[in-house]
Design a protein around this motif. Sequence first.
Motif, mmCIF file in Angstrom:
data_model
loop_
_atom_site.group_PDB
_atom_site.id
_atom_site.type_symbol
_atom_site.label_atom_id
_atom_site.label_comp_id
_atom_site.label_asym_id
_atom_site.label_seq_id
_atom_site.Cartn_x
_atom_site.Cartn_y
_atom_site.Cartn_z
ATOM 1 N N ASP A 391 0.828 -1.205 0.000
ATOM 2 C CA ASP A 391 0.000 0.000 0.000
ATOM 3 C C ASP A 391 0.866 1.262 0.000
ATOM 4 O O ASP A 391 0.573 2.229 -0.717
ATOM 5 N N LYS A 392 1.951 1.261 0.770
ATOM 6 C CA LYS A 392 2.833 2.431 0.812
ATOM 7 C C LYS A 392 3.550 2.634 -0.525
ATOM 8 O O LYS A 392 3.772 3.774 -0.957
ATOM 9 N N ILE A 393 3.925 1.532 -1.154
ATOM 10 C CA ILE A 393 4.562 1.636 -2.467
ATOM 11 C C ILE A 393 3.597 2.260 -3.468
ATOM 12 O O ILE A 393 3.949 3.167 -4.223
ATOM 13 N N GLN A 394 2.354 1.782 -3.459
ATOM 14 C CA GLN A 394 1.361 2.300 -4.397
ATOM 15 C C GLN A 394 1.099 3.783 -4.154
ATOM 16 O O GLN A 394 1.042 4.580 -5.102
ATOM 17 N N LYS A 395 0.990 4.181 -2.895
ATOM 18 C CA LYS A 395 0.754 5.594 -2.576
ATOM 19 C C LYS A 395 1.965 6.445 -2.926
ATOM 20 O O LYS A 395 1.830 7.600 -3.336
ATOM 21 N N GLY A 396 3.158 5.879 -2.754
ATOM 22 C CA GLY A 396 4.369 6.613 -3.105
ATOM 23 C C GLY A 396 4.441 6.913 -4.584
ATOM 24 O O GLY A 396 4.819 8.017 -4.996
ATOM 25 N N MET A 397 4.082 5.930 -5.404
ATOM 26 C CA MET A 397 4.077 6.166 -6.848
ATOM 27 C C MET A 397 3.075 7.254 -7.225
ATOM 28 O O MET A 397 3.335 8.096 -8.081
#
Length: 868
Positions: A391-397
């Motif tokens: 989830d953090k990776i997706q939000k970071g992108m």
Amino acid sequence: MKFIVLQKCRSFSSFRRLKERKFVMSQPEHAPIKLSEFPTRPGYGQLGREIQVRTNFFEVLQLPDANVYQYDVDISPEVPPFLNRKVFEHFENAKRGGILGGIRPVYDGRKNVYTIKQFPFGDATTCQIILPEDETVQSTKPPSRHYTIKLKKVAEKNLEETIRFVNGKSATSNNILTAITALDVLINQVPATNFIAVGRRAFFTSEGSRKLHGGAEVWQGYWQSLRPGQGKFYINFDTSATAFYEPGNIATVFARILGYRGVEDLHGFTDKDRLKAEKTLKQLKFQVNHRGDNVRRQYRIKKLSEFSARETRFSRGVGEDSVDVETYFQQQYNRQLRYPFLPCIVTQNGSYFPVEVCDLEEGQRIIRKLTDKQTADMIKFTCQPPAVRSDKIQKGMVSLNYDQNEHCRQWGFKVASEMTVIDARILPTPTLAYHPSGKESKVVPQYGAWQLGPGKKMLNGATLNSWSVVVFASSQQIRKEVVDLFIRELTKTLGENGMNIANSKPPILHANPQGNIESTMRQAYQIAGNAVKRTPQLILCILQGRSSLYDEIKRIEDTVLGVPTQCAMSNKILKATKQYCGMLGLKINVKLQGNNVSLQQGYLPFLQEAPTIVFGADVTHPGIGDENPSIAALVGSFDAKATKYATSIRFQTARTEIISALKDMVQELLKIFYKETRKKPGRILFYRDGVSEGQFEDILKYEVDAIRKACTELEATYKPTITFVVVQKRHHARFFPIHHKDLDKSKNCLPGTVVEKTITHPFEFDFYLQSHPGLQGTSRPTHYHVLIDENKFKPDSLQTLTYNLCYLYARCPRAVSVVPPAYYAHLAAFRARCWQKSSAISEGDSESGRLENYCGLKPELQKIMFFI
């Protein structure tokens, strides 16, 4: 502008050529092309259950169908990269509508600028830039505001060749590497401007930071890199975290470093406290606050004064009386010091400042080794379950918002917003073999792990006869009855698990942990031998926590006495559980040259069909600022089950990755193999840990050549076939299961998950293998890359062999994340750090002096896995 839309094109022939464009091809399209000096992929594996997983690789959907122009940048006077970026930013803003022709370049902060259109000024230009005063750094010697920028065109690269590369139709070339570097700089341009950049690919923000012990804090950030895949490019995007020094008033920082509740507790500030604080803060940047907010000059900490601000005196000038720092600040600035009992900060130019007028700057990364407590706090912060990390990776992108990035828009660069879904397989779990006399002689692990217990007897239990116990504490601190109970439970458990405990009542010695350790260990060696009139086999040491005492014990036993040791922690022996005793037993049995477990016949065909030696190699380097030698370790198997390994260690020039003495080390272990088996290995499987992609060519050139020379120098006609595999753990690839049936207990991928398609190399022989069960956080797979393969492995055979070996790690009943030979080499190299004769090494010592400051391994231990 014309664009290449990657998601709609499957081969080079489908790309429309522009008539006015001239493409330079290294070879005609129909000619055979040598794609790589490394083995190309011999196909894809078929074994195992097919699944799909999500991965933190985001597909590049569109690249510009245009040339990339590279310019060399020279900024004078020379300044740090962060100031380079400021200077170039002002240059770009001032000249964009003029000599830059409205083009948005991307800059790496050092020497290179890349553009998608050629600058209108031609091949070179020189400009003068005046940096606004509020953008410069105020210090005792502030940098100039006047800068000269020189731009010179040095290359013009075609992106089409990179598409040929990912489609397996063009070998790696300088053109391709430059183009990929340019695209990497492009995607990192905005993060490097908006965040604290660490290196070229990691970016951090203090938002959501968390305090660590000892005046540190951990910042959350992101890491990204453009990676070539199979037929496409991807952005490998991951969360990241690193430790920074906590900013603030240095008086408060003192209290945090020293573990006090507040500055008021520093009234008993000692010289020991001063040295500890100085070691932590040396070379850090700070600003002074006693002149007001308009004049906050920046300095670096050279050291701390030996005396307090009240006691430190200096002369105001020739003929004037000296004055102490406290009085000076009262008279000069009307500043009554609150903490005159603390030392002063001494700067590079010899100025003295009371700590309370000094504010440590934000954003200074900790590059030294963290303390154990800081490391534990850091792990808690970074340990994120797969769903949270995903989830953090997706939000970071989403937060980087490539679609709105002005540079990416001008380049025509587009990226998918969702993680890529890729094919994977779960390899079959091997069957383990224990001693046939046990109730469970065959075991099929579940989720990569299995239980120890009385039903399983070690495959080859050693006999423990001559040993002693050293308790590094007084009998009041660790009572005799506690030690006796532990020894009874340990020997009972070892016996139940298949060892032969011929002496269940070893002599016990209590010793002072602050005393002469070598004398104590010699005494323990002597009483162990005298008790049964035999050469000592083992010394068991009970410690009160791991400290420098552990390193000293290992140095003495590994390099002086030549007998294995086993350390146990005092807090663990109080309960003396069967599980703890069983885990100690795994280590003890191996150190006595026993065999805990093997794989059933048929699971290691490559090793059992013909005499084969498996090597593992690693090099460990000193920390930043430490000029001690690097340590190279090589382990080599000498049985067909790949459970017994001999070791060779060498010390070499600091931070040298190539193993300089590899030829001699290989010869040592080949001789041991022949002595133990009476056969020459006809095949070599070599796992090399710790090598980055940029070092592959050097490794192939020097280390593989050293292996060959080692063989032919032993015998001119001896030329075993070699497979050389690089083992990489320092990467950012992560896999996230899609279906519930593909999850392990920690919600990670199941052990045996192998990925060889989509995100792997376009044509070279590599694969990712997640071989271990997850414990906490998101598991990291290991990347295996084949540099030479004279044994002609098929993907299935190399992948399953590597996976099956991961179940043979000697000191725990679990599959491990790295193939054991490489793991053992890492442990051996790390152990050799303990072999330092003296820690009193000065900066002026020669390289040869540093190398001679380390002892060598006793020959008696070379065939014993002493590092377990």
